[in-house]
Scaffold this motif. Sequence first.
Motif, mmCIF file in Angstrom:
data_model
loop_
_atom_site.group_PDB
_atom_site.id
_atom_site.type_symbol
_atom_site.label_atom_id
_atom_site.label_comp_id
_atom_site.label_asym_id
_atom_site.label_seq_id
_atom_site.Cartn_x
_atom_site.Cartn_y
_atom_site.Cartn_z
ATOM 1 N N LYS A 62 0.810 -1.228 0.000
ATOM 2 C CA LYS A 62 0.000 0.000 0.000
ATOM 3 C C LYS A 62 0.837 1.270 0.000
ATOM 4 C CE LYS A 62 -4.043 -2.084 2.239
ATOM 5 N NZ LYS A 62 -4.895 -2.015 1.036
ATOM 6 N N HIS A 63 2.063 1.203 -0.517
ATOM 7 C CA HIS A 63 2.911 2.382 -0.610
ATOM 8 C C HIS A 63 3.419 2.545 -2.046
ATOM 9 C CE1 HIS A 63 2.840 2.021 3.752
ATOM 10 N NE2 HIS A 63 3.373 3.227 3.844
ATOM 11 N N TYR A 81 -0.217 15.125 -1.609
ATOM 12 C CA TYR A 81 -1.146 14.299 -2.374
ATOM 13 C C TYR A 81 -2.496 14.200 -1.674
ATOM 14 C CZ TYR A 81 0.259 10.575 0.934
ATOM 15 O OH TYR A 81 0.522 9.832 2.049
ATOM 16 N N THR A 83 -6.977 12.827 -2.759
ATOM 17 C CA THR A 83 -7.867 12.167 -3.718
ATOM 18 C C THR A 83 -8.742 13.137 -4.493
ATOM 19 O OG1 THR A 83 -9.466 11.823 -1.926
ATOM 20 C CG2 THR A 83 -7.925 10.016 -2.394
ATOM 21 N N GLY A 115 2.245 6.911 1.584
ATOM 22 C CA GLY A 115 1.255 5.910 1.951
ATOM 23 C C GLY A 115 1.092 5.834 3.449
ATOM 24 N N LEU A 117 -1.833 3.903 1.137
ATOM 25 C CA LEU A 117 -2.781 4.387 0.146
ATOM 26 C C LEU A 117 -3.925 3.403 -0.022
ATOM 27 C CD1 LEU A 117 -0.157 5.420 -2.565
ATOM 28 C CD2 LEU A 117 -1.192 6.911 -0.845
ATOM 29 N N TYR A 123 -5.020 9.221 -7.124
ATOM 30 C CA TYR A 123 -4.456 10.254 -6.254
ATOM 31 C C TYR A 123 -3.882 11.380 -7.109
ATOM 32 C CZ TYR A 123 -4.805 7.360 -2.060
ATOM 33 O OH TYR A 123 -5.286 6.617 -1.005
ATOM 34 N N TYR A 125 -1.249 14.578 -7.112
ATOM 35 C CA TYR A 125 -0.047 14.867 -6.334
ATOM 36 C C TYR A 125 0.807 15.933 -7.009
ATOM 37 C CZ TYR A 125 2.638 11.786 -9.549
ATOM 38 O OH TYR A 125 3.240 11.207 -10.641
ATOM 39 N N THR A 138 -3.624 3.762 -8.031
ATOM 40 C CA THR A 138 -3.056 2.591 -7.358
ATOM 41 C C THR A 138 -3.677 1.317 -7.924
ATOM 42 O OG1 THR A 138 -4.715 2.781 -5.611
ATOM 43 C CG2 THR A 138 -2.585 3.854 -5.222
#
Length: 441
Positions: A62-63, A81, A83, A115, A117, A123, A125, A138
């Motif tokens: 998740k990173h 960052y 959403t 993250g 994330l 996302y 950024y 992702t």
Amino acid sequence: MVSNRLNIVLPLAAAVLVISALAVTVTADYVRPPPRKTLHFPWVSRPSSQPQQVHVSLAGNKHIRVTWITSDSSSPSLVEYGTSPGKYNFRGHGDTTSYSYLFYSSGTIHHTVIGPLEDDTVYFYRCGGQGPELKFKTPPSEFPVTLAVAGDLGQTGWTQSTLEHIDLCQYDLHLLPGDLSYADYIQNRWDTFGELVQPLASARPWMVTQGNHEKESIPFFKEGFESFNARWKMPYEESGSTSNLYYSFEVAGVHVVMLGSYTDYDETSDQYNWLKADLSTVDRKRTPWLLALFHVPWYNSNSAHQGEGDNMMEAMEPLLHAAGVDIVFAGHVHAYERSKRVYNGKSDPCGAVHVTIGDGGNKEGLAHKYKEPSPEWSVFREASFGHGELKIVNSTHAFWSWHRNDDDEPVRSDEVWITSLMSSGCVAEERKEAREILWSP
């Protein structure tokens, strides 16, 4: 959720595989255009702190690692960052590196891991506290997942076509089995390559391994892979590796091992011992699909680069076979080829499907000559530029397609349904001889 169309087609997969297994090798007779010239990039003045050559890669569970370059060493390694466009609820700070190569000095290379994330999420950024807003998506945490595959990219007009075609497919991750920029010691070509791929590489994770054109060693002066390691940092530490030249990662229900054709791989090497340990810990219930990537193909019926992968195959193929690797992707040969499931030079129901896909658009042109008669394990081969797409639908079935660049249009030239070895009794947990190979001292 798998679409109704896929649910209808899936029962046909076994029949397709049987037909594929019985068919003789297809050598396409498509008349290919000549290679296009290397692209030329005009010099553009930018503020010294302006982020350039942005790309993202997976960096553990998740990173995401965000990498970019600035001319200004004082620019912060900051990623903001969130959403929603223009709304940055999170911040991540990283570190920097740089290198010198003869008369060339790189800019400041920033690596920032962000993250945790959310999966399957877009996302927005910004790097370094300024510059344009970018966005990435992702990967999903479960099937289906789509992987784009193209090696030996370079920086030609055909490279541009390949990138445009990849951009048309709804992919989640790009796999690149070596030979990225074809800088070949001219370091500013690494910079132009970073600019060329930024539109795609900043929007989806790119996972790469090295090829011969990344080595760039100078005896007694420069060790190999300095530029590659500084610019394209992969999650090797997260996978227990001690080298950026080989590592593993997981996405959705897929475990991927990225290997190095140009670092030691014999049974006494660090890479061999790492691979054995990594494969022995794969949980096929959690990641039912197992893939491997490296640069030099082991199964190659093209006249180019014959036998160059034999030593690595002799050392490492028993490990991949014992673990039940489903598909192996390689580059190096500037053409496309797909095999049956094969092991030790012969068709094997527990072997891997080998795909050579070193046809992304390199400056050296295509490898047109194939050996005749074709080997029994070869199914389809064609010397064209293009890319592949692996759509892993669920834990048992995936759809592989290869798309040639035909007059700037992506034309599907080869396709096949592949059944995971997880569903065929070939994984290590179910074979005593495999367990002995993977878990022996």
